[in-house]
Design an enzyme around this catalytic site. Structure first.
Site, PDB file in Angstrom:
ATOM      1  CD  GLU A  92      -1.225   5.020   4.897  1.00 44.82           C
ATOM      2  OE1 GLU A  92      -0.495   5.411   5.843  1.00 44.82           O
ATOM      3  OE2 GLU A  92      -2.443   5.264   4.849  1.00 44.82           O
ATOM      4  CG  HIS A 135       0.589   8.436   2.634  1.00 40.66           C
ATOM      5  ND1 HIS A 135      -0.707   8.636   2.218  1.00 40.66           N
ATOM      6  CD2 HIS A 135       0.522   8.239   3.972  1.00 40.66           C
ATOM      7  CE1 HIS A 135      -1.512   8.579   3.257  1.00 40.66           C
ATOM      8  NE2 HIS A 135      -0.799   8.333   4.342  1.00 40.66           N
TER       9      HIS A 135
END
Length: 388
Positions: free
Chosen positions: A341, A200
């Site tokens: 992501e 992330h």
């Protein structure tokens, strides 16, 4: 509430700072009985990546700009206290996310005919495996470490945040000679469960994290995306990007695509959506072909993203701009960053159970004896323009 003990040795004045300006002693701590540290990986081409085993997080990525100036291109904090403070400075900055990245609708999961109630931490849904009590706030074990690579390991117990199965997982971060941060996620389980791991990192390639990042040029190698409702849960549809602000098949300045009258952008207050990658075909991901890229005309820094996963959630920092002083005291504004992501599609367990058309390629279920493998790579270079 986490119990935190800090090391008394070392100060910013006498510590050897990293290229990105971090003080390693600010990451020396003991949290809930486990030690945390700052780990620095480098290569011989001017790339430095700093990580902490708190949440398996990337704290900084320093790469040369077009003038060979070292430039930190990710958001984060410069001390462990802020990372661990889930009340005053909650974040998933740079984290290794599991057991299930992204959202599961109504925080419910059906495995082998049995329904499990998960921790709801995002409206009534489960996000990133339970948020503050998920993997992003656990202390990973450092299993292996060299000058260019580190292996983080975690064991998640059966029933953790409602998920079935004891899962043993690793995240291997390697800085390669071509200025690539290569990430491999692996996992096994003793009971059928779901696994969907990702990194992330929030990227801003402009060299100034105090300003909005919508002047960056973005490319996403996807013809389709999965629309979401106002709670960020995919509706089950798979739509074409053509003719919409979701079409980044040609590199485009983000602000020039950004249209707040478009329902998907209006609902999310920016981009926070899953794209169905063209690099995934015949149940196999092509991690040698660029899945997405980002470019800063200001610094000349280019980021290329590679993955073997079918989906890519792209998030543009829509909830940033909280006024919290972050790395080096900088206060990040809204839309300062872009996050890529790699993933199974969000809410895949629900859609797979409902046999929603098109979602079968995004199966997140893992059985005993099987091995989960996911690959994500961030490659950095410099150029005058962004090319695919």
């Amino acid at each position: 509430m986490a119990t935190i003990l800090f090391s008394a040795c070392g100060t910013k004045e006498n510590a050897q700072l990293t290229v990105s300006g971090l003080n390693p002693t600010a990451f020396d701590s003991t949290i809930n009985g486990k030690k945390t540290e700052l780990i620095t990986l480098t290569n011989h081409n001017g790339m430095e990546v700093c990580l902490t085993n708190y949440g398996g997080r990337v704290v900084s990525i320093s790469v040369p700009d077009r003038n060979s100036k070292p430039t930190d291109v990710v958001l984060g904090y410069d001390n462990i206290a802020q990372y661990a403070d889930t009340v005053n400075s909650p974040s998933d900055y740079g984290s290794t996310v599991g057991r299930y990245a992204n959202r599961i609708k109504d925080a419910k999961l059906t495995v082998d005919g049995k329904e499990y109630k998960l921790k709801a931490n995002d409206n009534a849904n489960c996000l990133h495996g339970g948020g503050n009590s998920g993997w992003i706030h656990q202390i990973y074990d450092v299993k292996e470490k060299t000058d260019s690579s580190v292996v983080f390991a975690i064991t998640a117990k059966d029933g953790e945040n409602g998920f079935p199965g004891t899962v043993k997982a690793t995240a291997t971060y390697t800085v390669k000679s071509n200025n690539t941060l290569d990430i491999v996620f692996e996992a096994t389980t003793d009971k059928e469960t779901v696994i969907n791991m990702t990194n992330h990192c929030y990227f801003n390639l402009n060299g100034d994290l105090s300003k909005e990042g919508f002047n960056q040029v973005m490319y996403i190698n996807a013809d389709k995306f999965t629309p979401s409702d106002k709670f960020y849960i995919p509706t089950g549809e798979i739509k074409n990007v053509a003719g919409t602000p979701m079409d980044f098949r040609k590199p485009s300045v983000i602000s020039e695509k950004y249209d707040t009258t478009f329902d998907q952008i209006k609902n999310a207050m920016g981009y926070d959506h899953n794209w169905c990658l063209n690099t995934y075909k015949d149940n196999k991901g092509d991690d040698k072909t660029v899945a997405a890229s980002l470019y800063s005309p200001k610094t000349g820094i280019r980021l290329e993203v590679f993955t073997n996963e079918p989906g890519l959630q792209v998030y543009t920092g829509n909830f940033q701009g909280t006024g919290i002083a972050c790395k080096h005291g900088v206060k990040y504004p809204k839309h300062v960053s872009v996050c890529f992501e790699s993933q199974k599609y969000p809410d895949s367990p629900t859609k797979i159970k409902a046999k929603t058309k098109g979602w079968e390629i995004s199966n997140p279920y893992l059985k005993p004896g099987e091995k989960y493998y996911s690959h994500l790579a961030y490659k950095f270079s410099t150029s005058e323009t962004l090319e695919k």
